[in-house]
Design a protein around this motif. Structure first.
Motif, PDB file in Angstrom:
ATOM      1  N   TRP A 130      42.813  -4.310 -67.119  1.00  8.39           N
ATOM      2  CA  TRP A 130      43.888  -4.452 -66.133  1.00  8.39           C
ATOM      3  C   TRP A 130      43.871  -3.337 -65.098  1.00  8.39           C
ATOM      4  CZ3 TRP A 130      47.607  -0.556 -66.088  1.00  8.39           C
ATOM      5  CH2 TRP A 130      47.651   0.276 -67.227  1.00  8.39           C
ATOM      6  N   LEU A 131      43.273  -2.201 -65.438  1.00  7.62           N
ATOM      7  CA  LEU A 131      43.172  -1.113 -64.466  1.00  7.62           C
ATOM      8  C   LEU A 131      42.102  -1.386 -63.407  1.00  7.62           C
ATOM      9  CD1 LEU A 131      43.596   1.994 -66.790  1.00  7.62           C
ATOM     10  CD2 LEU A 131      45.102   1.335 -64.892  1.00  7.62           C
ATOM     11  N   GLU A 132      41.288  -2.420 -63.609  1.00  3.65           N
ATOM     12  CA  GLU A 132      40.304  -2.796 -62.602  1.00  3.65           C
ATOM     13  C   GLU A 132      40.934  -3.566 -61.444  1.00  3.65           C
ATOM     14  OE1 GLU A 132      36.816  -4.666 -64.118  1.00  3.65           O
ATOM     15  OE2 GLU A 132      36.559  -3.223 -65.757  1.00  3.65           O
ATOM     16  N   ASP A 133      42.140  -4.069 -61.624  1.00  3.42           N
ATOM     17  CA  ASP A 133      42.861  -4.735 -60.537  1.00  3.42           C
ATOM     18  C   ASP A 133      43.465  -3.637 -59.665  1.00  3.42           C
ATOM     19  OD1 ASP A 133      44.197  -6.420 -58.885  1.00  3.42           O
ATOM     20  OD2 ASP A 133      45.386  -7.405 -60.437  1.00  3.42           O
ATOM     21  N   PHE A 192      39.009  12.942 -60.611  1.00  3.00           N
ATOM     22  CA  PHE A 192      39.515  12.654 -59.269  1.00  3.00           C
ATOM     23  C   PHE A 192      38.876  11.381 -58.728  1.00  3.00           C
ATOM     24  CE2 PHE A 192      38.633  12.682 -54.725  1.00  3.00           C
ATOM     25  CZ  PHE A 192      39.909  12.756 -54.199  1.00  3.00           C
ATOM     26  N   THR A 193      39.684  10.536 -58.089  1.00 10.10           N
ATOM     27  CA  THR A 193      39.170   9.357 -57.414  1.00 10.10           C
ATOM     28  C   THR A 193      40.111   8.997 -56.281  1.00 10.10           C
ATOM     29  OG1 THR A 193      38.288   7.125 -57.770  1.00 10.10           O
ATOM     30  CG2 THR A 193      40.334   7.684 -58.910  1.00 10.10           C
ATOM     31  N   THR A 194      39.813   7.887 -55.572  1.00  8.55           N
ATOM     32  CA  THR A 194      40.699   7.427 -54.504  1.00  8.55           C
ATOM     33  C   THR A 194      40.898   5.925 -54.613  1.00  8.55           C
ATOM     34  OG1 THR A 194      39.168   6.788 -52.715  1.00  8.55           O
ATOM     35  CG2 THR A 194      39.563   9.138 -53.026  1.00  8.55           C
ATOM     36  N   THR A 195      42.098   5.476 -54.301  1.00  6.72           N
ATOM     37  CA  THR A 195      42.409   4.051 -54.351  1.00  6.72           C
ATOM     38  C   THR A 195      41.583   3.274 -53.340  1.00  6.72           C
ATOM     39  OG1 THR A 195      44.681   4.704 -54.908  1.00  6.72           O
ATOM     40  CG2 THR A 195      44.315   2.395 -54.329  1.00  6.72           C
ATOM     41  N   LYS A 196      41.308   3.888 -52.198  1.00  3.25           N
ATOM     42  CA  LYS A 196      40.584   3.225 -51.106  1.00  3.25           C
ATOM     43  C   LYS A 196      39.067   3.302 -51.262  1.00  3.25           C
ATOM     44  CE  LYS A 196      43.555   1.621 -47.950  1.00  3.25           C
ATOM     45  NZ  LYS A 196      43.492   0.261 -47.371  1.00  3.25           N
ATOM     46  N   ASP A 197      38.578   3.778 -52.384  1.00  4.48           N
ATOM     47  CA  ASP A 197      37.132   3.834 -52.588  1.00  4.48           C
ATOM     48  C   ASP A 197      36.618   2.431 -52.880  1.00  4.48           C
ATOM     49  OD1 ASP A 197      34.520   4.298 -53.222  1.00  4.48           O
ATOM     50  OD2 ASP A 197      34.900   5.697 -54.850  1.00  4.48           O
ATOM     51  N   ASP A 198      36.084   1.775 -51.828  1.00  2.00           N
ATOM     52  CA  ASP A 198      35.521   0.442 -52.029  1.00  2.00           C
ATOM     53  C   ASP A 198      34.009   0.509 -52.175  1.00  2.00           C
ATOM     54  OD1 ASP A 198      35.197   1.196 -49.387  1.00  2.00           O
ATOM     55  OD2 ASP A 198      35.630  -0.774 -48.549  1.00  2.00           O
ATOM     56  N   ARG A 199      33.497   1.688 -52.529  1.00  2.00           N
ATOM     57  CA  ARG A 199      32.067   1.875 -52.769  1.00  2.00           C
ATOM     58  C   ARG A 199      31.818   1.942 -54.276  1.00  2.00           C
ATOM     59  NH1 ARG A 199      29.205   6.676 -49.548  1.00  2.00           N
ATOM     60  NH2 ARG A 199      30.446   5.647 -47.940  1.00  2.00           N
ATOM     61  N   VAL A 200      32.294   2.976 -54.935  1.00  2.00           N
ATOM     62  CA  VAL A 200      32.218   3.071 -56.399  1.00  2.00           C
ATOM     63  C   VAL A 200      33.454   2.451 -57.033  1.00  2.00           C
ATOM     64  CG1 VAL A 200      32.413   4.730 -58.288  1.00  2.00           C
ATOM     65  CG2 VAL A 200      30.634   5.019 -56.580  1.00  2.00           C
ATOM     66  N   GLY A 201      34.608   2.649 -56.397  1.00  5.42           N
ATOM     67  CA  GLY A 201      35.851   2.102 -56.917  1.00  5.42           C
ATOM     68  C   GLY A 201      36.550   3.070 -57.859  1.00  5.42           C
ATOM     69  N   PRO A 202      37.881   3.051 -57.888  1.00  4.16           N
ATOM     70  CA  PRO A 202      38.631   3.930 -58.790  1.00  4.16           C
ATOM     71  C   PRO A 202      38.671   3.444 -60.227  1.00  4.16           C
ATOM     72  CG  PRO A 202      40.151   2.542 -57.575  1.00  4.16           C
ATOM     73  CD  PRO A 202      38.768   2.239 -57.027  1.00  4.16           C
ATOM     74  N   GLN A 203      38.142   2.244 -60.482  1.00  2.00           N
ATOM     75  CA  GLN A 203      38.279   1.645 -61.808  1.00  2.00           C
ATOM     76  C   GLN A 203      37.631   2.488 -62.902  1.00  2.00           C
ATOM     77  OE1 GLN A 203      37.177   0.165 -58.987  1.00  2.00           O
ATOM     78  NE2 GLN A 203      37.603  -2.030 -58.937  1.00  2.00           N
ATOM     79  N   HIS A 204      36.459   3.040 -62.617  1.00  2.00           N
ATOM     80  CA  HIS A 204      35.750   3.841 -63.621  1.00  2.00           C
ATOM     81  C   HIS A 204      36.600   5.026 -64.070  1.00  2.00           C
ATOM     82  CE1 HIS A 204      31.732   1.941 -63.250  1.00  2.00           C
ATOM     83  NE2 HIS A 204      32.095   1.728 -61.991  1.00  2.00           N
ATOM     84  N   ALA A 205      37.110   5.766 -63.096  1.00  2.00           N
ATOM     85  CA  ALA A 205      37.894   6.962 -63.415  1.00  2.00           C
ATOM     86  C   ALA A 205      39.167   6.600 -64.167  1.00  2.00           C
ATOM     87  CB  ALA A 205      38.227   7.720 -62.125  1.00  2.00           C
TER      88      ALA A 205
END
Length: 704
Positions: free
Chosen positions: A33-36, A641-654
């Motif tokens: 669910w955190l991948e959404d 650390f990550t960012t919500t707007k990261d549409d390259r790697v995505g925040p889902q991993h973190a």
């Protein structure tokens, strides 16, 4: 750059972020669910963890000073403005405290060289965003050669990789009314000529590869609706991408071609002819780097046996433009440069008449000028630049032989030289010098080597005080990237020096395998299921530092982003006993679901395909950081650390990694910036905050 240096300057390819996929059940992975990315439930989780981490770090007595210093350095007026030659003037994109999102501005070359240039603002991104009610971030301008009057400007929302493209006129300083416009998408756009663009984009919903890239290339004519553009080439959904490019030289020659990306490193190159695309018979790991005096310049990332034994991986070759256009199926290559055992190609550029080549010799920079000679040969000379620094060519002018050359090192503030590479001799004049941002008088840089598990010597740089006591008590921050053939070389960072070195810390940059410091072979040594050697290299450098008593596990911290964030995750789970601080930035961490999250499907050339190869699946089952966290292990408390707007790697991993740590009742700090894309922040204040949070964490863990 700040301490939030995401290795490399060039990092991974961008791709559309995906929502939670269904290939894995919630029983197997309770945190799907955190991948959404933007769901209310996921954002509530993010906000709660942000609040906890900010409360801890921003309440530290050091934070406010670190933030003020990071912002002051990042927004200093005396930074070197990076120049670009365009339309007879010098252009620069600039951010400071008054222009957080930045201004695109221009001046003359003569004025640029003065101590106080008089700049004219061409585009104010802060003002544009305010007028349009958008969080615009400037992603660059592509100006049509040879006159460079018309430019395609890319603007992204909050720093994401998806961008809107608009046509801009440098004469009027305005966007062109009814000009070319491509809506927000992961788009590749190239000028064919002033009235035609070559565009690959998501023409209709679903026109994307499994990697999330466009695979249909079309030609758009000025005044034609985007929906009626003419199709030129169609790849397949199993490709990574299809994109076009047009090379120009200073004598009016052009070469239009497309690349069909098979995976991240392999591609087919097709020449765009009047009769349609025709395959160019070059290796799949060869790239067209430049067009100089009617010669196509190729960089080879694999050997080309059909061309001859001297065409080795890492070499530079040329093709005659006219002959190649006439018969793409039978190219006749000629060798330009071949690397020695400790050399690698660092970069290629050109002026009106000259080919410019930068190389690495045992991770030390070299710069060369190649002058075309009759019969296809070259006259070669080396530029006289300081040794033991990172050197390279910056902006070059297609209408002259002027080129900027940069040089910098860990303790050597950056210098920007201007030279006429068409003139005889090696005259270099200093155009700009960066004022020192920290006191380096008591520091020294050493290049050392560690022995990895297979006996290979792994070089690394260590920066420390000259009077260091070898008792293991020096707080030491170590970083590396280790992937995608990206070379890590010395660089000058005011924030790193001011916020870390001045406070008595040591800094280490490790040139582990997976990078490009010694050419393609150094990279290929750690591909796919061979990747463990990259992690062994990194641990070997750490053990060498400890054996030399430069530091100890109590005082040793590590930091890395993107693929370097995966490196940090792997070291975190494999060797928790070696570190007391681990900074994991915008990382890849779930290597089992990597193809279902953001850009993962496009990087299978680097990591392998867990869905198609049982050996790859078996490797990552025992190596993927997310799957290999264990209860009862004394892990250090990481900063994730990550960012919500990261549409390259995505925040889902973190997010998922932190959630699993929380489930196991393991300590961690988590911070997710809501903007910023695949980086530290969308503006200078956001980036300074990220730097200050990171440095506060590191000083708490390693200096207290």
């Amino acid at each position: 750059m700040s301490m939030m240096r995401l290795m490399p300057a060039a990092l991974l390819l961008s791709i559309v972020a995906s929502s939670a996929a269904t290939a894995q059940s919630s029983a197997d992975d309770p945190y799907l669910w955190l991948e959404d990315v933007g769901s209310p439930r996921a954002m509530d989780w993010v906000n709660a963890h942000n609040a906890r981490s900010v409360a801890v770090l921003e309440s530290d007595r050091r934070y406010s000073t670190l933030y003020a210093q990071a912002l002051e350095i990042a927004s200093a007026k005396d930074r070197i403005p990076a120049p670009t030659f365009a339309h007879g003037e010098i252009y620069n994109f600039w951010q400071d405290a008054d222009h957080l999102r930045g201004i695109w501005r221009k001046t003359s070359l003569a004025d640029y060289k003065s101590a106080t240039p008089h700049w004219t603002t061409v585009l104010d991104v802060d003002a544009l965003g305010k007028t349009e009610g958008r969080s615009w971030v400037f992603e660059g301008a592509d100006c049509l050669a040879p006159d460079q009057k018309r430019c395609l400007i890319s603007l992204s929302e909050g720093g994401e990789d998806a961008a809107e493209v608009r046509e801009f006129d440098l004469d009027t300083g305005r966007f062109v009314a009814n000009g070319f416009h491509v809506p927000r998408a992961k788009t590749n756009v190239a000028w064919e000529d002033v009235d035609h663009l070559l565009i690959s984009t998501e023409w209709t919903p679903g026109d994307l590869t499994a990697s999330g890239y466009p695979y249909i290339l079309k030609r758009l004519t000025r005044g034609q609706p985007l929906a009626t553009a003419t199709e030129i080439y169609r790849g397949t959904k199993t490709d990574v991408s299809v994109s076009a490019a047009v090379q120009h030289d200073g004598h009016g020659n052009t070469f239009a071609y497309l690349q069909r990306g098979i995976d991240f490193f392999h591609s087919e190159t097709l020449v765009l002819t009047p009769n349609g695309p025709v395959k160019l018979a070059i290796p799949q790991k060869a790239n067209i780097a430049e067009l100089v005096d009617g010669r196509l310049i190729l960089s080879l990332d694999e050997a080309w046996p059909a061309a001859g034994p001297s065409f080795v991986a890492g070499a530079l070759a040329q093709l005659d433009l006219a002959a190649t256009k006439a018969d793409p199926a039978h190219p006749k290559p000629r060798l330009i440069w071949s690397p020695g055992p400790r050399e690698s190609l660092a970069g290629v550029s050109s002026t009106r008449d000259m080919l410019l080549v930068s190389t690495l010799d045992n991770v030390r920079g070299r710069a060369w000028v190649y002058a075309p000679q009759a019969g296809g040969g070259w006259n070669v000379r080396k530029l006289d630049l300081p040794d033991n620094l990172t050197v390279g060519f910056g902006a070059t002018d297609m209408k002259s032989n002027l080129a900027f050359v940069s040089a910098s090192g860990f303790l050597t503030p950056s210098k920007l030289y201007l030279t006429d590479v068409g003139a005889s001799g090696n005259a270099l004049s200093v155009a700009k010098s960066l004022a020192a941002k920290f006191d380096a008088s008591g520091d020294v840089v050493e290049q050392r080597e560690a022995i990895s598990t297979d006996g290979t010597r792994i070089p690394y740089f260590v920066v420390h005080r000259k009077d260091i006591t070898l008792d293991g008590n020096t707080p030491t921050l170590m970083t590396a990237y280790g992937g995608f053939q990206a070379s890590e070389t010395p660089y000058y960072s005011g924030a790193q020096g001011k916020l870390w070195l001045e406070r008595g810390g040591a800094f280490v940059l490790a040139n582990i395998r997976g990078g490009g410091e010694f050419g393609p072979r150094w990279h290929e040594a750690g591909l796919g299921v061979k990747r463990q050697i990259i992690y062994d290299d990194f641990a070997a450098v750490a053990r060498d530092l400890i054996a030399r008593k430069i530091t100890s596990p109590r005082r040793l911290g590590i930091q890395g982003g993107s693929n370097g964030g995966l490196l940090m995750g792997a070291e975190f789970v494999q060797h928790p006993e070696l570190w007391n601080a681990v900074v994991i930035q915008v990382p890849l961490l779930d290597m089992i679901r990597i193809s279902k999250i953001a850009a993962g499907a496009s990087w299978q050339g680097e990591y392998g395909d867990v869905n198609a190869d049982p050996a790859v699946m078996a490797f990552w089952r025992k190596t993927s950081p997310y799957q290999n966290l264990k209860t009862g292990v004394a892990y250090p408390e990481p900063f994730i650390f990550t960012t919500t707007k990261d549409d390259r790697v995505g925040p889902q991993h973190a997010r998922k990694f932190a959630a699993r740590m929380e489930e196991m009742k393991l300590p961690f700090l988590y911070y997710e910036n809501t903007e910023g894309g695949h980086g530290a922040g969308a503006d200078l204040k956001q980036a300074a905050r990220t730097t200050a949070l990171t440095m506060t964490y590191l000083q708490r863990k390693l200096m207290d």
